[in-house]
Scaffold this active site. Structure first.
Site, PDB file in Angstrom:
ATOM      1  N   SER A 128      29.911  54.380  32.686  1.00  0.00           N
ATOM      2  CA  SER A 128      30.240  52.954  32.566  1.00  0.00           C
ATOM      3  C   SER A 128      31.099  52.720  31.334  1.00  0.00           C
ATOM      4  CB  SER A 128      28.969  52.109  32.456  1.00  0.00           C
ATOM      5  OG  SER A 128      29.305  50.740  32.297  1.00  0.00           O
ATOM      6  N   LYS A 183      22.798  54.060  37.260  1.00  0.00           N
ATOM      7  CA  LYS A 183      24.116  53.416  37.210  1.00  0.00           C
ATOM      8  C   LYS A 183      24.188  52.271  38.216  1.00  0.00           C
ATOM      9  CE  LYS A 183      28.448  52.876  36.010  1.00  0.00           C
ATOM     10  NZ  LYS A 183      29.188  52.272  37.098  1.00  0.00           N
ATOM     11  N   HIS A 186      22.335  49.443  36.680  1.00  0.00           N
ATOM     12  CA  HIS A 186      23.212  48.926  35.620  1.00  0.00           C
ATOM     13  C   HIS A 186      24.236  47.959  36.212  1.00  0.00           C
ATOM     14  CE1 HIS A 186      27.179  49.094  33.663  1.00  0.00           C
ATOM     15  NE2 HIS A 186      26.558  49.248  32.514  1.00  0.00           N
ATOM     16  N   ASN A 187      24.870  48.366  37.313  1.00  0.00           N
ATOM     17  CA  ASN A 187      25.888  47.514  37.910  1.00  0.00           C
ATOM     18  C   ASN A 187      25.286  46.261  38.518  1.00  0.00           C
ATOM     19  OD1 ASN A 187      27.522  49.666  37.200  1.00  0.00           O
ATOM     20  ND2 ASN A 187      28.694  49.612  39.095  1.00  0.00           N
ATOM     21  N   GLU A 190      24.820  44.008  35.721  1.00  0.00           N
ATOM     22  CA  GLU A 190      26.165  43.525  35.385  1.00  0.00           C
ATOM     23  C   GLU A 190      26.577  42.376  36.305  1.00  0.00           C
ATOM     24  OE1 GLU A 190      30.510  45.368  36.259  1.00  0.00           O
ATOM     25  OE2 GLU A 190      29.171  46.661  35.095  1.00  0.00           O
TER      26      GLU A 190
END
Length: 476
Positions: A128, A183, A186-187, A190
């Site tokens: 990222s 990940k 995480h996104n 986000e």
């Protein structure tokens, strides 16, 4: 000479990671199916540096140290499988393949098991930070065989972003698809962060009539306190940018249609699969889908009417309340994402460590924020913390902002301005803190029409009621 690592896929991300590695003392061999990209990399950005371009997988293997370490930087999906098939005939047992793209974690699971059975190591590596992060230091989330991680750790630690305490933003996540799972979450966080910020912007711009120049000042001010983060910083910068053609703030001339690559959607889908409630992230995904219905929304705006977005109360009080609501919603969104990882860790046997994951996200990545230091501290206090909202510090932070949070949601509803993410965050908080929810009625309905049974509050066991058959209509 022998090169320390090979990179397959020399687009912007692959080329920037190669330059980052070379700058940190690891000579790189680059290969791309498009020979023009390989030449451009060597002759332009790589000129004068300790890099080499090769024209075939066989040539790539010949110039790499053993075990060969190869980072694949191609689009997620079929392109990764194609790259692996392209490379495999030239590999030796023990070679290490890394996928640094945004691959779906179940694809990484499949690839990891298949490659390991053939004697190869595979590291699904979440990266990222975008193009700039790739060049100067991303946050890195590697998952795979631990011995493979140990073989690539010196390279990944060298190129990773550094937090304020100097620690590299990379750590071994867990086996198989664990890195890409983290990940993905995480996104999802986000997506949630971005939608929460967008709703605050909408409330102030459309509801209060605040122009871009003043929004720049407001967000710059917010970035000095608890909300300090990369996304708040760039939002402030966006409001100050003027369009060269029209002379207007460029944010005002951008079409209100948000696109997505699918990682947020994957988080929502997986959360439904494993039973992890993430309503803020779901609302963010749905908001992007709604934004894509631009022609429909234009038609609907002419025939569906609601209140005029106009606020007649204390302007400064509402701006302050929006700041507090954003922080409370942000905490709630992180709580949902971290709780989802706890459920997934048990489901997939990943043994995820939320405190270490928060540590990785402190720099380099898109969701880097001051808040992450507080999240680390919460898991230091209680490594077994089930939900971030149960930590005393975060409990107090959210409870102390309840009045402003509820004011913002009431005001938005009254003005007819949608706040799917802020409203979902508050609803999650209210549902999570409720000892009793109306699911008892839902279960009674299920038993009524489908004999699905239910449990009771006053004694153990599973029960079914012979409900009255006086209802009208056909029983499904």
């Amino acid at each position: 000479m022998a090169y320390k690592i090979g990179i397959v896929g020399l687009g912007v991300m692959g080329a920037n990671l190669a330059l980052n590695m070379e700058r940190n003392g690891f000579p790189v061999a680059g290969y791309d199916l498009d020979p023009a990209k390989t030449r451009a990399f060597v002759e332009a950005s790589g000129k004068g540096k300790n890099v080499v371009g090769v024209e075939s997988p066989a040539a790539l293997m010949q110039c790499l140290d053993r075990p060969r370490r190869i980072l694949i930087m191609v689009p997620a999906g079929a392109a990764v499988d194609s790259a692996l098939a392209h490379l495999k005939p030239h590999l030796e047992r023990g070679d290490i393949l890394m996928d640094g793209g945004n691959s779906f974690f179940l694809d990484t699971e499949r690839r990891s098991k298949a490659l390991e059975a053939e004697g190869f190591n595979f590291v699904g590596t979440g990266v990222s930070g975008g193009e700039e992060g790739a060049l100067w230091g991303p946050a890195i989330m590697p998952g795979g065989q631990r011995e493979a991680w140990e073989a690539v750790a010196p390279i990944l630690r060298a190129i990773a972003a550094r937090a304020e305490d100097g620690e590299p933003c990379v750590e071994y996540i867990g086996p198989r698809g664990a890195g890409h799972y983290v990940k993905m979450v995480h996104n999802g966080i986000e997506y949630g962060d971005m939608q929460l910020i967008a709703e605050c912007y909408d409330l102030m711009h459309r509801g209060l009539g605040i122009p871009a120049a003043e929004l720049h000042a407001i967000f710059s001010d917010w970035n000095q306190r608890e909300l300090k983060s990369y996304l708040i910083e760039i939002t402030s910068n966006i409001f100050s940018k003027i369009d060269d053609t029209t002379g207007r703030p460029i944010v005002d001339v951008i079409l209100d249609e948000a696109q997505q690559k699918g990682t947020g959607k994957w988080a929502s889908q997986n959360a439904l699969d494993i039973g992890g409630p993430i309503p803020t992230i779901n609302a963010a995904v749905e908001s992007r889908i709604l934004s894509a219905l631009k022609p429909e929304r234009v038609r609907a705006s002419k025939v569906l009417h609601g209140p005029t977005p106009a606020y007649r109360g204390d302007r400064d009080k509402l701006i302050h309340a929006i700041e507090q609501a954003l922080y409370a919603s942000k905490i709630t969104s992180y709580a949902q994402g971290l709780a989802l990882m706890r459920i997934a860790s048990a489901e997939y046997k990943y043994e995820l460590r939320p405190g270490d994951i928060a540590k990785i996200w402190r720099a380099g990545c898109i969701i880097r924020a001051t808040l992450l230091g507080e999240i680390m501290a919460a898991y230091d206090r209680d490594p077994g913390l089930v939900n971030l909202l149960l930590d005393s510090s975060f409990r107090d932070a959210v409870e102390s902002r309840q009045a402003e949070w509820r004011l913002v949601v009431r005001t938005a509803v009254g003005m007819g301005i949608p706040v799917l993410a802020i409203g979902s965050s508050l609803a999650y908080f209210d549902a999570y803190r409720s000892e009793r929810l109306p699911a008892n009625l839902t279960q009674a309905q299920r038993d009524y029409f489908g004999a699905h049974t239910y449990r009771r509050v006053d004694r153990e066991g599973v029960f079914h009621t012979e409900w009255s058959r006086q209802e009208t209509g056909t029983r499904a």
